[in-house]
Motif scaffolding. Structure first.
Motif, mmCIF file in Angstrom:
data_model
loop_
_atom_site.group_PDB
_atom_site.id
_atom_site.type_symbol
_atom_site.label_atom_id
_atom_site.label_comp_id
_atom_site.label_asym_id
_atom_site.label_seq_id
_atom_site.Cartn_x
_atom_site.Cartn_y
_atom_site.Cartn_z
ATOM 1 N N ARG A 275 35.902 -14.651 -13.464
ATOM 2 C CA ARG A 275 35.102 -13.913 -14.122
ATOM 3 C C ARG A 275 33.520 -14.031 -13.668
ATOM 4 O O ARG A 275 32.747 -13.181 -13.480
ATOM 5 N N ALA A 276 33.230 -15.151 -13.680
ATOM 6 C CA ALA A 276 31.514 -15.627 -13.345
ATOM 7 C C ALA A 276 31.291 -15.258 -11.890
ATOM 8 O O ALA A 276 30.168 -14.647 -11.620
ATOM 9 N N GLN A 277 32.178 -15.220 -11.098
ATOM 10 C CA GLN A 277 32.089 -14.964 -9.299
ATOM 11 C C GLN A 277 31.911 -13.293 -9.605
ATOM 12 O O GLN A 277 31.012 -12.836 -8.911
ATOM 13 N N ARG A 278 32.925 -12.632 -10.226
ATOM 14 C CA ARG A 278 32.719 -11.174 -10.146
ATOM 15 C C ARG A 278 31.393 -10.835 -10.757
ATOM 16 O O ARG A 278 30.664 -9.792 -10.478
ATOM 17 N N ASP A 279 30.894 -11.400 -11.966
ATOM 18 C CA ASP A 279 29.618 -10.927 -12.669
ATOM 19 C C ASP A 279 28.423 -11.176 -11.724
ATOM 20 O O ASP A 279 27.644 -10.438 -11.462
ATOM 21 N N ALA A 280 28.635 -12.158 -11.265
ATOM 22 C CA ALA A 280 27.360 -12.560 -10.146
ATOM 23 C C ALA A 280 27.413 -11.452 -9.049
ATOM 24 O O ALA A 280 26.325 -11.163 -8.489
ATOM 25 N N LEU A 281 28.491 -11.303 -8.277
ATOM 26 C CA LEU A 281 28.668 -10.258 -7.382
ATOM 27 C C LEU A 281 28.253 -9.010 -7.707
ATOM 28 O O LEU A 281 27.537 -8.308 -7.115
ATOM 29 N N ASP A 282 28.423 -8.566 -9.032
ATOM 30 C CA ASP A 282 28.235 -7.271 -9.376
ATOM 31 C C ASP A 282 26.770 -7.099 -9.760
ATOM 32 O O ASP A 282 26.032 -5.959 -9.184
ATOM 33 N N ARG A 283 25.942 -8.197 -9.895
ATOM 34 C CA ARG A 283 24.641 -8.161 -10.121
ATOM 35 C C ARG A 283 23.922 -7.933 -8.748
ATOM 36 O O ARG A 283 22.838 -6.983 -8.723
ATOM 37 N N ALA A 284 24.420 -8.378 -7.637
ATOM 38 C CA ALA A 284 23.982 -8.228 -6.482
ATOM 39 C C ALA A 284 24.178 -6.766 -5.880
ATOM 40 O O ALA A 284 23.287 -6.278 -5.247
ATOM 41 N N LEU A 285 25.379 -6.278 -6.402
ATOM 42 C CA LEU A 285 25.587 -4.898 -5.835
ATOM 43 C C LEU A 285 24.740 -3.852 -6.458
ATOM 44 O O LEU A 285 24.327 -3.056 -6.002
ATOM 45 N N VAL A 286 24.467 -4.041 -7.771
ATOM 46 C CA VAL A 286 23.465 -3.345 -8.612
ATOM 47 C C VAL A 286 22.002 -3.329 -8.083
ATOM 48 O O VAL A 286 21.443 -2.490 -7.580
ATOM 49 N N ASP A 287 21.516 -4.518 -7.536
ATOM 50 C CA ASP A 287 20.383 -4.666 -6.943
ATOM 51 C C ASP A 287 20.378 -3.704 -5.307
ATOM 52 O O ASP A 287 19.595 -3.048 -5.292
ATOM 53 N N LEU A 288 21.572 -3.934 -4.879
ATOM 54 C CA LEU A 288 21.777 -3.079 -3.477
ATOM 55 C C LEU A 288 21.722 -1.829 -3.809
ATOM 56 O O LEU A 288 21.096 -1.105 -2.945
ATOM 57 N N ALA A 289 22.460 -1.409 -4.752
ATOM 58 C CA ALA A 289 22.553 0.282 -5.052
ATOM 59 C C ALA A 289 21.217 0.592 -5.216
ATOM 60 O O ALA A 289 20.718 1.677 -5.039
ATOM 61 N N GLY A 290 20.493 -0.044 -6.129
ATOM 62 C CA GLY A 290 19.010 0.329 -6.421
ATOM 63 C C GLY A 290 18.099 0.562 -5.059
ATOM 64 O O GLY A 290 17.266 1.430 -4.906
ATOM 65 N N PHE A 291 18.347 -0.415 -4.105
ATOM 66 C CA PHE A 291 17.587 -0.302 -2.828
ATOM 67 C C PHE A 291 17.837 1.351 -2.239
ATOM 68 O O PHE A 291 16.996 1.865 -1.899
ATOM 69 N N TYR A 292 19.139 1.606 -2.103
ATOM 70 C CA TYR A 292 19.709 2.664 -1.564
ATOM 71 C C TYR A 292 19.244 3.789 -2.471
ATOM 72 O O TYR A 292 18.991 5.086 -1.884
#
Length: 423
Positions: A337-354
């Motif tokens: 769960r912690a890995q998925r949460d950390a990865l999701d935070r990264a994806l949210v940042d990447l989505a913000g860039f695009y």
């Protein structure tokens, strides 16, 4: 000490609704106390004041009354669990509707109130055995004479069987028990229709960046310029904004994620970027759970007799293999769960860039999410145009959805990186 709703950012209408309900709940308790002591009630008010009007649930204005089951919904970072915990404190408040100073408020907000159960699942789901035990404990009489409150922070993680166990308790609730559920939405994928139909829904909205920045300055002592930057970069997520403002490692991880678009120069680079993103999420998760894992294992081994020298100590440890295995299973689920949460935070940042690239390509009059990479997003907007930026944004969002649907994160991220490279 501020009142219990002070940290519920940008949700003024919700605070008003919850205060009204807490006042109605207090009136119900006063009415019950009056019924138990008719002689005192007949004697009249000692001070000569008129007795207070009792607001019963389901009265003329049902929206201000109290009910036994609630669902708090809203986007990540909107404060669902904050609202639920603050409401629980308001229900236990002995001076008003969440003063923040009485023992009921103080212990509830601190997580130590005897009549408030805070369920924050560490693993991927909430199982039926855990829910049955919780419902059984919640059916007991409140030790403090007010309410038994059950707060489930991630009700969307209930298994089907656990949801059925909870549904039975909500259908036939004990007289002094209140269930507070938190979920992203009332969609059947998040909460069952039958549970939803028996709860009052409290929708929360994404708080504006200005409100998030204000609370960072007031509560955490963050410099105003840093608070404004963190609030915008976190896209209204209060917890993420606080982490960015105060944790240098979180800022480094964000910088690495926002460097991904520049690294996608070919197929090999896309796979390298995917590996780097996965490994960074795994390292972050390992750092967040390792200390808790070690502490839990040491405590369990000590409770089972590890290190003992008396008769039977060695035999007790040999018989403890099942309990240790169960602990390892729970810890593995928490790490996932912690890995998925950390990865999701990264994806949210990447989505913000695009998203920034898309708004720049469309010349939309909105502020960028990532002000420090606005120039890079602008260059991408010129290169990709609006359609290409939108396809890349959709690829990131599709990756998030795939991981939520239990696709292996590495496969989902590799597919996303290839889509970002090809455009």
């Amino acid at each position: 000490m501020p009142d219990v709703f002070a940290d519920l950012v940008g949700q003024d209408e919700v605070v008003v609704e919850l205060r009204r309900a807490a006042a109605a709940a207090a009136a119900v308790l006063r009415a019950a106390a009056a019924d138990r002591a008719p002689a005192l009630l007949a004697a009249g008010p000692a001070s000569g004041d008129e007795p207070e009007t009792v607001v019963a649930p389901g009265g003329p204005d049902a929206s201000t009354g109290m009910t036994h089951a609630w669902i708090f919904t809203g986007p990540p970072g909107s404060g669902r669990s904050v609202a639920a915990r603050a409401f629980a404190a308001a229900l236990q408040c002995v001076h008003g509707t969440g003063c923040g100073e009485c023992p009921g408020c103080h212990t509830t907000m601190g997580g130590t109130h005897a009549d408030v159960r805070l369920v924050e699942p560490e693993g991927l789901s909430i199982g039926v055995n855990d829910m049955r035990a919780l419902v059984l404990r919640a059916a007991s009489t409140p030790s403090g004479g007010r309410w038994q409150v059950v707060v489930i922070s991630d009700a969307d993680r209930l298994t089907e069987a656990a949801g059925n166990a909870l549904l039975k308790a909500i259908e036939e609730p004990p007289p002094r028990t209140v269930f507070l559920l938190c979920a992203p939405s009332t969609h059947p994928d998040d909460i069952s229709v039958t549970i939803r139909s028996r709860c009052r829904v409290v929708p929360l909205r994404q708080p504006p960046a200005a409100a998030v920045a204000e609370v960072l300055v007031r509560r955490d002592g963050v410099a105003p310029d840093v608070a404004r930057w963190a609030a915008a970069a976190a896209q209204g997520h209060v917890g993420r904004a606080r982490r960015l403002a105060r944790d240098p490692e979180a800022r480094k991880r964000r910088d690495a994620v926002l460097a991904v678009p520049r690294r996608l120069t070919g197929v090999g680079a896309a796979f390298d970027a995917a590996s780097a993103l996965i490994e960074a999420a795994e390292a972050e998760a390992e750092a967040s759970v390792s200390e808790a894992d070690t502490t839990e294992r040491t405590a369990l081994e000590r409770a089972l007799g590890a290190g003992g020298t008396g008769r039977g100590a060695a035999g007790a440890m040999r018989g403890a293999a099942g309990q240790l295995k169960e602990l390892e299973k729970r810890q593995k689920s928490r790490a996932t769960r912690a890995q998925r949460d950390a990865l999701d935070r990264a994806l949210v940042d990447l989505a913000g860039f695009y998203r920034d690239a898309l708004t720049m390509a469309l010349r939309a009059p909105v502020d960028p999410v990532h002000t420090d990479t606005a120039a890079l997003a602008g260059a991408g907007a010129q290169k990709w145009d609006a359609e290409g930026s939108l396809r890349r944004l959709e690829a990131v969002l599709a990756c998030r959805a795939a991981i939520e649907a239990n696709v292996k994160p590495r496969i989902a991220v590799e597919a996303m990186m290839l889509a970002l490279w090809k455009g």
